[in-house]
Design an enzyme around this catalytic site. Structure first.
Site, PDB file in Angstrom:
ATOM      1  N   HIS A 145      41.172  64.743  46.767  1.00  0.00           N
ATOM      2  CA  HIS A 145      40.771  63.595  47.590  1.00  0.00           C
ATOM      3  C   HIS A 145      39.332  63.175  47.285  1.00  0.00           C
ATOM      4  O   HIS A 145      39.042  61.993  47.091  1.00  0.00           O
ATOM      5  CB  HIS A 145      40.913  63.960  49.074  1.00  0.00           C
ATOM      6  CG  HIS A 145      40.423  62.913  50.019  1.00  0.00           C
ATOM      7  ND1 HIS A 145      41.261  62.044  50.677  1.00  0.00           N
ATOM      8  CD2 HIS A 145      39.157  62.594  50.427  1.00  0.00           C
ATOM      9  CE1 HIS A 145      40.544  61.239  51.436  1.00  0.00           C
ATOM     10  NE2 HIS A 145      39.271  61.567  51.304  1.00  0.00           N
ATOM     11  N   GLU A 146      38.446  64.158  47.234  1.00  0.00           N
ATOM     12  CA  GLU A 146      37.038  63.842  46.985  1.00  0.00           C
ATOM     13  C   GLU A 146      36.817  63.359  45.552  1.00  0.00           C
ATOM     14  O   GLU A 146      36.018  62.443  45.311  1.00  0.00           O
ATOM     15  CB  GLU A 146      36.161  65.072  47.269  1.00  0.00           C
ATOM     16  CG  GLU A 146      36.214  65.564  48.709  1.00  0.00           C
ATOM     17  CD  GLU A 146      35.892  64.478  49.722  1.00  0.00           C
ATOM     18  OE1 GLU A 146      35.164  63.521  49.385  1.00  0.00           O
ATOM     19  OE2 GLU A 146      36.392  64.571  50.855  1.00  0.00           O
ATOM     20  N   HIS A 149      37.623  59.639  45.257  1.00  0.00           N
ATOM     21  CA  HIS A 149      36.553  58.722  45.661  1.00  0.00           C
ATOM     22  C   HIS A 149      35.610  58.444  44.484  1.00  0.00           C
ATOM     23  O   HIS A 149      35.182  57.310  44.258  1.00  0.00           O
ATOM     24  CB  HIS A 149      35.752  59.310  46.825  1.00  0.00           C
ATOM     25  CG  HIS A 149      36.418  59.160  48.154  1.00  0.00           C
ATOM     26  ND1 HIS A 149      36.937  57.968  48.609  1.00  0.00           N
ATOM     27  CD2 HIS A 149      36.647  60.062  49.150  1.00  0.00           C
ATOM     28  CE1 HIS A 149      37.453  58.138  49.825  1.00  0.00           C
ATOM     29  NE2 HIS A 149      37.295  59.406  50.166  1.00  0.00           N
ATOM     30  N   GLU A 213      40.163  55.509  52.247  1.00  0.00           N
ATOM     31  CA  GLU A 213      40.606  56.850  52.618  1.00  0.00           C
ATOM     32  C   GLU A 213      42.102  57.013  52.379  1.00  0.00           C
ATOM     33  O   GLU A 213      42.556  58.057  51.917  1.00  0.00           O
ATOM     34  CB  GLU A 213      40.261  57.137  54.085  1.00  0.00           C
ATOM     35  CG  GLU A 213      38.774  57.258  54.381  1.00  0.00           C
ATOM     36  CD  GLU A 213      38.109  58.376  53.608  1.00  0.00           C
ATOM     37  OE1 GLU A 213      38.767  59.414  53.357  1.00  0.00           O
ATOM     38  OE2 GLU A 213      36.930  58.225  53.240  1.00  0.00           O
TER      39      GLU A 213
END
Length: 284
Positions: A145-146, A149, A213
């Site tokens: 997820h990070e 980004h 997100e």
């Protein structure tokens, strides 16, 4: 490679609207102070410098606020740091991230994680609390997820949006103060109007933040091939944050994988969508 036409279109729309705000600010400055080359250069250099300062200072402040330290390459005690480094390298390879982000660890007081920086010079911070809480496949989803980004470069539009919102607020405030009687009443009213103007721009920026997100969640599920693990991670992180205060507070809250939940009005100003909706999207 996962395509995100929706994200790209929203980023283009965001950039266009932010450019309109920027152009309005530049037009106000030109009408107020003149339209000479020197004024144009000052506006461009000043705005670029302001954004650059926010970008650099924001990254430094976020890392410092949680006491982040470089993650060791080898396992220490109950933390298998070597495995985290290995998983990050594998995910970077699959995502097409040529330069592995800097990995850091911190004690945040709550299970959380966040990423700062751009592709090629990013940093991912993982809390010890989240490593204690999650199974490894769930932690891998958080890592993905990070990294998403950073890979999607969505941090840039957020920094730009926050910078322009700040500039809009400052210009509206001082335009009112300098255009009025310049007394205490006009000063405070100018502050109120500046805050309202900044809030209007930030409402738009927050909407983009909530959408990114969802995209990062989707990427994590895709690259780890395990959406259920990502959903379980969000459930555990949400429960683990209940009635606890995160170290760093608002400085890093917007950057983290979990940003809190709230009522309808609070969600309008939130950088994160409701956790239950994120989980539902992953499981659908």
């Amino acid at each position: 490679m996962v395509g995100h036409n929706g994200l790209k279109l929203r980023m283009m729309l965001a950039g266009s609207i932010l450019f309109v705000f920027y152009a309005a600010l530049a037009g106000f400055v030109f009408l107020t102070f003149g339209t000479g080359t020197a004024v144009l250069a000052a506006v461009l250099l000043g705005s670029v410098g302001f954004v650059g300062f926010q970008y650099k200072f924001g990254k430094w402040a976020a890392l410092r606020s949680v006491g982040a330290e470089d993650m060791p390459e080898q396992a220490e005690g109950r933390y298998d740091y070597a495995r985290i480094h290995q998983s990050t390298e594998q995910l970077c390879s699959e995502m097409g991230i040529d330069t592995k982000p800097r990995l850091m660890v911190a004690e945040m007081g709550v299970p959380n994680a966040f990423a700062v920086g751009r592709k090629g010079a990013g940093t991912v911070v993982i809390s010890k609390e989240i490593m204690d809480l999650l199974e490894y496949e769930e932690l891998e989803g958080v890592l993905a997820h990070e990294l998403a980004h950073i890979n999607n470069r969505d941090v840039v539009i957020m920094v730009l949006g926050q910078s322009i919102a700040s500039m809009v607020g400052i210009v509206v405030q001082w335009a009112f103060i300098l255009g009025g009687e310049r007394n205490i009443a006009s000063y405070f009213l100018g502050m109120i109007l500046g805050t309202i103007a900044q809030m209007i721009v930030m409402l738009f920026v927050m909407a983009i933040s909530r959408y990114r997100e969802y995209v990062a969640d989707s990427d994590a599920a895709e690259y780890t091939r395990n959406p259920e693990a990502m959903a379980r991670a969000l459930e555990k992180i949400s429960s683990g944050n209940q009635n606890k205060e995160m170290k760093g507070g608002e400085t890093v809250n917007a950057l983290c994988i979990f940003g809190g939940n709230g009522g309808t009005i609070q969600q309008l100003f939130s950088t994160h969508p409701p956790t239950e909706k994120r989980i539902e999207a992953l499981r659908s």
